[in-house]
Design an enzyme around this catalytic site. Structure first.
Site, mmCIF file in Angstrom:
data_model
loop_
_atom_site.group_PDB
_atom_site.id
_atom_site.type_symbol
_atom_site.label_atom_id
_atom_site.label_comp_id
_atom_site.label_asym_id
_atom_site.label_seq_id
_atom_site.Cartn_x
_atom_site.Cartn_y
_atom_site.Cartn_z
ATOM 1 N N SER A 40 0.849 -1.191 0.000
ATOM 2 C CA SER A 40 0.000 0.000 0.000
ATOM 3 C C SER A 40 0.883 1.239 0.000
ATOM 4 C CB SER A 40 -0.893 -0.005 1.249
ATOM 5 O OG SER A 40 -1.314 1.303 1.563
ATOM 6 N N LYS A 65 -3.347 -20.931 10.174
ATOM 7 C CA LYS A 65 -3.370 -22.182 10.929
ATOM 8 C C LYS A 65 -3.657 -23.409 10.073
ATOM 9 C CE LYS A 65 -3.591 -20.971 15.695
ATOM 10 N NZ LYS A 65 -3.951 -19.532 15.694
ATOM 11 N N SER A 90 -9.507 -21.698 20.469
ATOM 12 C CA SER A 90 -10.451 -20.599 20.580
ATOM 13 C C SER A 90 -11.000 -20.254 19.206
ATOM 14 C CB SER A 90 -9.763 -19.377 21.186
ATOM 15 O OG SER A 90 -8.662 -19.017 20.394
ATOM 16 N N GLN A 95 -10.972 -24.586 13.197
ATOM 17 C CA GLN A 95 -11.374 -24.646 11.788
ATOM 18 C C GLN A 95 -10.295 -25.270 10.924
ATOM 19 O OE1 GLN A 95 -13.378 -20.932 10.266
ATOM 20 N NE2 GLN A 95 -12.824 -20.278 12.320
ATOM 21 N N ASP A 184 14.505 -6.321 6.191
ATOM 22 C CA ASP A 184 15.242 -5.784 7.342
ATOM 23 C C ASP A 184 14.540 -6.132 8.649
ATOM 24 O OD1 ASP A 184 17.266 -4.373 5.817
ATOM 25 O OD2 ASP A 184 15.640 -3.051 5.187
ATOM 26 N N GLY A 191 0.900 -15.755 19.839
ATOM 27 C CA GLY A 191 0.028 -16.333 20.870
ATOM 28 C C GLY A 191 0.868 -17.344 21.632
ATOM 29 N N GLY A 192 0.784 -18.602 21.213
ATOM 30 C CA GLY A 192 1.593 -19.652 21.831
ATOM 31 C C GLY A 192 2.925 -19.857 21.131
ATOM 32 N N GLY A 193 3.095 -19.206 19.972
ATOM 33 C CA GLY A 193 4.394 -19.194 19.331
ATOM 34 C C GLY A 193 4.608 -20.175 18.183
ATOM 35 N N GLY A 194 3.549 -20.811 17.721
ATOM 36 C CA GLY A 194 3.702 -21.699 16.557
ATOM 37 C C GLY A 194 4.098 -20.914 15.323
ATOM 38 N N GLU A 216 2.517 -9.416 20.906
ATOM 39 C CA GLU A 216 1.448 -9.948 21.745
ATOM 40 C C GLU A 216 0.451 -8.872 22.115
ATOM 41 O OE1 GLU A 216 3.213 -13.092 24.815
ATOM 42 O OE2 GLU A 216 3.947 -11.063 25.093
ATOM 43 N N GLY A 220 -1.722 -9.467 27.723
ATOM 44 C CA GLY A 220 -1.167 -10.796 27.994
ATOM 45 C C GLY A 220 0.238 -10.942 27.450
ATOM 46 N N ASP A 222 2.875 -12.549 28.306
ATOM 47 C CA ASP A 222 3.653 -13.663 28.886
ATOM 48 C C ASP A 222 4.884 -14.004 28.043
ATOM 49 O OD1 ASP A 222 1.355 -14.711 27.162
ATOM 50 O OD2 ASP A 222 2.755 -16.401 27.185
ATOM 51 N N LYS A 285 -9.055 -2.331 1.794
ATOM 52 C CA LYS A 285 -10.206 -3.142 1.377
ATOM 53 C C LYS A 285 -10.021 -4.608 1.709
ATOM 54 C CE LYS A 285 -10.822 0.797 -0.566
ATOM 55 N NZ LYS A 285 -11.396 1.843 0.302
ATOM 56 N N SER A 316 -2.159 -12.407 10.134
ATOM 57 C CA SER A 316 -2.306 -13.833 10.416
ATOM 58 C C SER A 316 -3.691 -14.406 10.176
ATOM 59 C CB SER A 316 -1.857 -14.114 11.852
ATOM 60 O OG SER A 316 -2.514 -13.250 12.753
HETATM 61 C C1 LIG Z 1 -3.476 -18.638 16.413
HETATM 62 C C2 LIG Z 1 -3.373 -17.284 15.882
HETATM 63 C C3 LIG Z 1 -2.291 -16.453 16.210
HETATM 64 C C4 LIG Z 1 -1.212 -16.872 17.189
HETATM 65 O O1 LIG Z 1 -0.486 -17.972 16.692
HETATM 66 P P1 LIG Z 1 0.450 -18.838 17.647
HETATM 67 O O2 LIG Z 1 1.014 -19.875 16.766
HETATM 68 O O3 LIG Z 1 -0.418 -19.405 18.730
HETATM 69 O O4 LIG Z 1 1.459 -17.915 18.213
HETATM 70 C C5 LIG Z 1 -2.218 -15.201 15.616
HETATM 71 N N1 LIG Z 1 -3.175 -14.768 14.767
HETATM 72 C C6 LIG Z 1 -4.232 -15.524 14.434
HETATM 73 C C7 LIG Z 1 -5.233 -14.980 13.487
HETATM 74 C C8 LIG Z 1 -4.366 -16.814 14.969
HETATM 75 O O5 LIG Z 1 -5.419 -17.556 14.633
#
Ligand SMILES: *Cc1c(COP(=O)(O)O)cnc(C)c1O
Length: 336
Positions: A40, A65, A90, A95, A184, A191-194, A216, A220, A222, A285, A316
């Site tokens: 953009s 995911k 969650s 899905q 760069d 979230g959990g770091g995957g 994060e 939260g 952590d 958009k 994500s």
């Molecule tokens: C699950 C998820 C995350 C976090 O991913 P982790 O692998 O748990 O760190 C970030 N954004 C979206 C949209 C997700 O569904």
């Protein structure tokens, strides 16, 4: 002796490598979308940088995911496929597992919080999965998932803390670097770091000088605390609109990769996320869910340092109830 046939009994002591990301990419080819990289002029002008958005909000089922889930399920043995998969989530992981299971002909049971967004529950059922609900503030989803796995002989696929999941998530960044070259800096929702651990493996191989930031929700942090202390810090379920990152701790597989390779863990407030949801909808958009905005929210705050740089941002996911989205766009929810 009856060891569960699940992935929990496998030996993953080595941890995934970039090679596993490459193999995951071969496995998901033709099943996952190779999502577009969006740019953009407006954003570039605002940050004074060249910004590349990896649009995983346009991935199948609406989030990255799918990559990790499909990579994990496609490695099931014949017995594992027959018995089925169980997952707790969650939303987006639910899905992702449900769709992957449907595509691979594997029965799926999904443990979801009672207050999960309605669209996510409906979509999970729509992919043919059985949904079991629980109270996310009182019950332990990991225990429920494990009990179901034990009782029915199902293989538990966790949302982030599994080497096959981590390797699959790393394919998004692999595609980004393949498409735009070295960067760069790269900003990644955490979230959990995957996603972050897989991204770090890809960056290490394809753009070794790139600074990689996990981002994060402020409520939260952590992951930030864990990296500063050098050990996994547990917190209560944070109250934030970033429902995909309401995790209580990093994983035993994701944490070592993050600790070793991450540049820094940053945070973003709910108000900043709402502003980004609006910006993506009105200017670009495209629908990005609040959690999906974490990376860009942090990048914006660092505009000063990013001036003149090539910056990657992973969007994500894009799964947000239309009514909730309407609230964000109208300015009713989330302040500002
Ligand atoms: C699950 C998820 C995350 C976090 O991913 P982790 O692998 O748990 O760190 C970030 N954004 C979206 C949209 C997700 O569904």
């Amino acid at each position: 002796m009856t060891l569960p046939s699940g992935a929990e009994s496998e030996d993953f002591s080595e941890g995934p490598t970039y090679d596993d990301v490459v193999r995951a990419h071969e496995r998901i080819a033709g099943h996952a979308h190779r999502t577009p990289v969006l740019t953009s002029r407006l954003v570039d002008a605002e940050l004074g940088a060249r910004v590349f958005f990896k649009a995983e909000n346009l991935q199948r089922m609406g989030a990255f995911k799918f990559r990790g889930a499909f990579n994990a399920l496609s490695q099931f043995s014949r017995e594992q496929r027959r018995a089925g998969v169980v997952a707790y989530s969650s939303g987006n992981h639910a899905q992702a597992v449900a769709l992957s299971a449907q595509l691979l002909g594997i029965p799926a049971t999904i443990v979801m919080p009672h207050d999960a967004p309605a669209a996510k529950v409906a979509a999970t059922r729509g992919y043919g999965a059985e949904v079991v609900s629980y109270d996310r503030y009182r019950e332990d989803r990991e225990e429920i998932g494990q009990a179901l796995a034990d009782a029915r002989g199902l293989t538990l696929i966790p949302p982030y803390d599994h080497p096959h999941v981590m390797a699959g998530q790393g394919t998004a960044a692999k595609e980004l670097f393949e498409e735009v070259g070295e960067l760069d800096a790269l900003f990644v929702p955490l979230g959990g770091g995957g996603l972050l651990s897989g991204t770090l493996l890809a960056a290490g191989a394809l753009s070794p000088k790139c600074a990689v930031y996990g981002v994060e929700p402020e409520a939260g942090n952590d992951g930030q605390q864990s990296v500063r202390r050098g050990e996994i810090v547990h917190i209560d379920t944070p109250r934030t609109i970033a429902d995909g990152a309401q995790t209580q701790h990093l994983g035993r597989h994701t944490f070592p990769v993050i600790l070793e390779r991450v540049t820094e863990v940053l945070t973003a407030s709910d108000d900043q996320l709402v502003e980004c949801v609006r910006m993506f909808a009105s200017r670009m958009k495209t629908v990005v869910e609040p959690t999906g905005c974490l990376g860009f929210a942090a990048a914006r705050e660092r505009a000063e340092e990013l001036r003149g740089r090539r910056v990657g941002v992973i969007l994500s996911g894009g799964n947000v109830d239309p009514a909730r989205l309407g609230g964000f766009l109208a300015g009713a929810a989330g302040g500002s």
